[in-house]
Design an enzyme around this catalytic site. Structure first.
Site: not given
Length: 387
Positions: A235, A322, A361
């Site tokens: 991320s 995601d 995610h």
């Protein structure tokens, strides 16, 4: 005679009083019955009360709507005037999840083969580090001190430097589960909290986060000998990872491979695509109000630019479902890297995870295919490294 007349008159008046009211031609009463004054007043009050209640409810609702509209309009101006607000929302370092954990005790999170360190990248900056040894060293690691763990980096096992995303700490649940998976596959895992996160001291910034990562990488290389060192970013950590690797390549000390999990192209595109921005995405001047303050704060995380200067094997992992970093941004980054001249001698691979798997995610570590993916990709990377 007078008494008789008086009695007749009284009886006549009584009869007149008791007689029914006269009817008009439509057979309806000529006059309506009149209610006592108190009853009439009560009837009027009863009718007014529902009307008053409805009017009061509508007034309060209208007041709430006006207030919400005012807040909605005020927030963009507030963000524009105070760019630090947007920086806080990018980093989310003030969010500590899970709460009430002692980062000095990784064993409380089920990491009995992990040591907690503290390093000092700069004056007045201290960062907390966890080092998890490979599964083969679990038994030997119990009860050992920091010196033993540092020496263990020189054992014949590859090392992964893990760079986490925003919010939370190095003790986040999904992060701990990934450490366990990587450890079981035979890797040392070294991770840390950037300055301003967890129990690390300092103020967060893109430059500071990148420098912290560089310091830890050099610390690892000074102890790992010829063992391969890989960099894994997740991320927001992918932005730190590409910043770091670009710098390493420029000084000609690249890592053996770079792994990006749920990456974006750059922070502006990610902020525009983030679910939090939905309610303002079509607000007039969205870029000026919300995206420019991010740039003003010195935050770019330009993965799309960095990959043009990176010369090492690249693996991108991204789940199609995601909800935080849209899948198309990871795919776009892959397309940029795959056509970049800097990767012409290195492998660039993109691995998607289907929506039905539900990895979203941060749950790619659950994939039973992950060990095979890493073994095949990093095996080839080690081959490239030794040749």
């Amino acid at each position: 005679m007078r008494k008789r007349n008086e009695s007749v008159t009284v009886e006549h008046e009584r009869a007149a009083a008791s007689a029914p009211a006269p009817l008009d031609k439509g057979c309806s009463l000529r006059h309506s019955l009149r209610l006592p004054a108190a009853a009439a007043a009560a009837a009027d009050t009863g009718m007014k009360r529902p009307l008053g209640r409805r009017y009061g409810l509508w007034f309060r609702l209208r007041k709430l709507i006006i207030w919400l509209l005012g807040v909605y309009i005020a927030i963009p101006f507030l963000v524009k005037l105070c760019p630090a607000i947007q920086a806080k929302l990018v980093f989310l370092n003030f969010v500590r999840v899970p709460y009430f954990i002692d980062l000095k005790r990784p064993q409380d999170q089920g990491l009995n083969h992990t040591c907690n360190y503290y390093l000092q990248p700069e004056e007045d900056v201290t960062i907390g580090v966890w080092h998890t040894v490979p599964a083969a060293l679990w038994k030997n690691a119990r009860g050992k001190d920091q010196l033993w763990f540092e020496d263990a980096l020189g054992s014949s096992h590859p090392v992964i430097l893990y760079l986490h995303g925003n919010a939370g700490t190095r003790g986040g649940d999904h992060r701990v589960e990934l450490y366990k998976v990587l450890s079981s596959l035979g890797y040392h895992v070294v991770t840390f909290d950037y300055r301003g996160w967890g129990d690390s001291i300092g103020s967060p910034s893109e430059r500071g986060m990148t420098y912290d990562a560089l310091h830890v990488f050099d610390w690892i290389k000074a102890r790992s000998g010829d063992n391969p060192v890989y960099i894994w970013g997740h991320s927001l950590g992918t932005g730190v990872a590409t910043n770091l690797v670009r710098r390493l390549c420029e000084r000609e000390t690249p890592p053996d491979a770079l792994i990006l999990e749920s990456p974006f192209t750059n922070i502006r595109e990610e902020a525009r695509s983030h679910p939090f921005s939905v309610i303002y995405r079509y607000f007039p001047g969205f870029d000026w109000f919300f995206l420019d303050p991010i740039t003003t704060s010195g935050i770019k995380f330009a993965n799309d630019e960095n990959v043009k200067y990176i010369s090492c094997s690249l693996l991108i992992l991204h789940a199609e479902d995601d909800p935080v970093v849209p899948f198309h941004l990871g795919k776009k980054l892959y397309n940029i890297a795959a056509t970049s001249r800097s990767f012409r001698d290195y492998k660039v691979q993109f691995v998607p995870f289907h929506t039905d798997l539900g990895y979203r995610h941060k749950y790619i570590y659950r994939s039973p295919e992950l060990p095979r993916i890493l073994r095949e990709f990093l095996g080839k990377s080690e081959h490239e490294h030794h040749h």
